[in-house]
Design an enzyme around this catalytic site. Structure first.
Site, mmCIF file in Angstrom:
data_model
loop_
_atom_site.group_PDB
_atom_site.id
_atom_site.type_symbol
_atom_site.label_atom_id
_atom_site.label_comp_id
_atom_site.label_asym_id
_atom_site.label_seq_id
_atom_site.Cartn_x
_atom_site.Cartn_y
_atom_site.Cartn_z
ATOM 1 N N HIS A 105 0.805 -1.318 0.164
ATOM 2 C CA HIS A 105 0.127 0.034 0.011
ATOM 3 C C HIS A 105 0.884 1.351 -0.084
ATOM 4 C CE1 HIS A 105 0.863 -0.055 4.288
ATOM 5 N NE2 HIS A 105 0.550 1.030 4.331
HETATM 6 C C1 UD1 Z 1 -2.095 5.438 6.446
HETATM 7 C C2 UD1 Z 1 -0.528 5.768 7.208
HETATM 8 C C3 UD1 Z 1 0.476 4.864 6.777
HETATM 9 C C4 UD1 Z 1 -0.122 3.333 7.360
HETATM 10 C C5 UD1 Z 1 -1.614 3.189 6.580
HETATM 11 C C6 UD1 Z 1 -1.911 1.835 6.917
HETATM 12 C C7 UD1 Z 1 -0.277 8.306 6.971
HETATM 13 C C8 UD1 Z 1 0.759 9.175 6.197
HETATM 14 N N1 UD1 Z 1 -0.103 7.115 6.349
HETATM 15 O O1 UD1 Z 1 -1.880 5.226 4.960
HETATM 16 O O2 UD1 Z 1 1.459 5.073 7.397
HETATM 17 O O3 UD1 Z 1 0.814 2.486 6.932
HETATM 18 O O4 UD1 Z 1 -2.301 4.265 7.039
HETATM 19 O O5 UD1 Z 1 -3.253 1.660 6.502
HETATM 20 O O6 UD1 Z 1 -0.759 8.428 7.965
HETATM 21 N N2 UD1 Z 1 -9.250 4.770 2.765
HETATM 22 C C9 UD1 Z 1 -10.493 4.208 2.511
HETATM 23 N N3 UD1 Z 1 -10.877 3.892 3.699
HETATM 24 C C10 UD1 Z 1 -10.307 4.093 4.923
HETATM 25 C C11 UD1 Z 1 -9.218 4.835 5.049
HETATM 26 C C12 UD1 Z 1 -8.587 5.127 3.773
HETATM 27 O O7 UD1 Z 1 -10.986 3.858 1.314
HETATM 28 O O8 UD1 Z 1 -10.942 3.742 6.025
HETATM 29 C C13 UD1 Z 1 -8.520 5.162 1.213
HETATM 30 C C14 UD1 Z 1 -9.009 6.288 0.783
HETATM 31 O O9 UD1 Z 1 -8.807 6.560 -0.643
HETATM 32 C C15 UD1 Z 1 -7.649 7.482 1.178
HETATM 33 C C16 UD1 Z 1 -6.641 6.196 1.033
HETATM 34 O O10 UD1 Z 1 -7.253 5.020 1.584
HETATM 35 O O11 UD1 Z 1 -7.517 8.580 0.441
HETATM 36 C C17 UD1 Z 1 -5.458 6.817 1.949
HETATM 37 O O12 UD1 Z 1 -5.741 6.575 3.372
HETATM 38 P P1 UD1 Z 1 -4.643 7.600 4.081
HETATM 39 O O13 UD1 Z 1 -5.242 7.579 5.768
HETATM 40 O O14 UD1 Z 1 -4.739 8.695 3.650
HETATM 41 O O15 UD1 Z 1 -3.413 7.045 4.139
HETATM 42 P P2 UD1 Z 1 -3.051 5.186 3.897
HETATM 43 O O16 UD1 Z 1 -2.333 4.945 2.594
HETATM 44 O O17 UD1 Z 1 -4.090 4.350 4.365
#
Ligand code: UD1
Length: 376
Positions: free
Chosen positions: A218
């Protein structure tokens, strides 16, 4: 003498515990459980809402027995600035209202940094659990979060010797650094038996114990570049013909498959994101694990399962030196070679690093309780 070794406090330490994203939940779980079991802490759990899907959040609270958060800031997804800014603004209000004695943050996600910044500006001391880790790669958003969080925290709880050395090299006084072990491993050891007794995990995925690999992917560095993602998937599809690869897909990766690859999912054994117990069981029974996650490098080390890290660096070097981890990078040819090598020769054996023994949360709480808090 009181447990704190100082004057008897008339009230427990009001401790704001912050969790935002999936890997935070397994880190706060043992701290909360042990806080609730003692009388000298009053935990107040705040969920920032960075992760909000049932599979990314609620299921973990259930699996790990984490109580319903007292507060949910509901920040959701967004750019780094939006997400960090939203948490910063909302948690500042909460800190003002709740007036905690301290704030406890874990890991390196955007919520960790935002909560820390808000707290220090209000003169609330911050305890950072999993401090000192450094990948040396400032392109990683987490690396920025780690450096910034550590630079203003009062107590830095480290999981491995490298963390201590990194902090000393950055000029942090030794008195702020505490080597306590790994709360993520507290959770693993708390739940391994339950995970092993789950029925019906492997069968629906059409794999048998010891005869499959698990993949997680991811990180922006792997999934945001379509050429890189396509090349990696092509190599993994080839390996899947030799040993089946189970791939629970993170929402960020699913989004990248839709936007970057026109919805062309890799031909692997695909699954939605799994719950904590299901995924733990899947790892424990795997022949090997391929990942770009941080926590999984640690968990496979304790499980004794070979891990190939699909990154060019790691902030967790003890998993390479003492554990089962190998840096495979993201060159598809090297990944294939490493994979086949593990299948042919068994991979690294490794052992659990010092203090990864299930007692990290107790050590952290004893240290916090033992501070000169005054008698209020
Ligand atoms: C975040 C953390 C990363 C961790 C990861 C574990 C930061 C910078 N990154 O990354 O360190 O390893 O979580 O999962 O904080 N989304 C959903 N549903 C959710 C959450 C996210 O669909 O419940 C999707 C959305 O499109 C979102 C994308 O995932 O924009 C990224 O989510 P985000 O929390 O920004 O970062 P992660 O890549 O999950």
């Amino acid at each position: 003498m009181s447990r704190s070794g100082g004057k008897q406090r008339s009230r427990p330490l009001r401790s704001l515990v912050v969790a935002g994203a999936r890997p935070n939940f397994m880190k706060v779980a043992p701290l909360l459980r042990r806080m609730h079991a003692r009388e000298d802490f009053e935990p107040i759990l705040v969920h920032t809402g960075q992760h909000y899907d049932a599979v990314m959040s609620d299921g973990f609270f259930r699996d790990l027995g984490i109580p319903e958060p007292e507060f949910n800031l509901g920040v959701g997804s967004g750019s780094h600035a939006e997400q960090t800014g939203q948490v910063l603004i909302k948690i500042e209000q909460l800190i003002l209202r709740q007036a905690p004695d301290l704030i406890l943050v874990v890991g390196d996600v955007n919520s960790t940094l935002a909560a820390t910044l808000a707290a220090v500006k209000l003169n609330v001391p911050v305890a950072h659990v999993e401090a000192g880790l450094r990948s040396g790669d400032r392109q990683m958003p987490e690396e920025i979060n780690r450096i910034m969080t550590d630079s203003v925290s009062t107590w830095l709880f480290v999981t491995e010797e490298a963390g201590r050395i990194n902090l000393l090299n950055e000029g942090v006084p030794e008195s702020k650094i505490h080597f306590v072990g790994n709360v993520m491993i507290d959770t693993l050891l708390d739940h391994l038996e339950r995970a092993r007794s789950l029925d019906n995990i492997l069968e629906p995925l059409q794999v048998t114990p010891g005869a499959y690999a698990v993949l997680t992917l991811h990180r922006p560095s792997n999934v945001d570049d379509p050429d890189r993602l396509k090349a990696l998937f092509a190599a993994l599809e080839e390996l899947h013909q030799e040993v089946p690869i189970v791939f629970p897909i993170h929402p960020r990766t699913q989004a990248a498959i839709e936007t970057q690859l026109g919805g062309a999912s890799p031909k692997l054994q695909l699954s939605p994101p799994l719950g904590y117990l299901e995924f733990l069981r899947l790892m424990a029974d795997a022949r090997l694990v391929l990942t770009d996650s941080g926590g999984i490098q640690e968990e496979t080390t304790v499980l004794g399962v070979p891990c190939l890290t699909l990154r060019e660096n790691t902030e967790r070097p003890v998993t390479l030196e003492e554990g089962t981890n190998t840096m495979a990078g993201s060159n598809p040819e090297v990944v294939k070679q490493c994979f086949r090598d593990v299948i042919a020769h068994g991979g690294k054996q490794g052992k659990a690093p010092p203090l990864w023994d299930g007692r990290a949360a107790d050590r952290i709480l004893d240290i916090l309780a033992g501070q000169p808090w005054g008698a209020s």
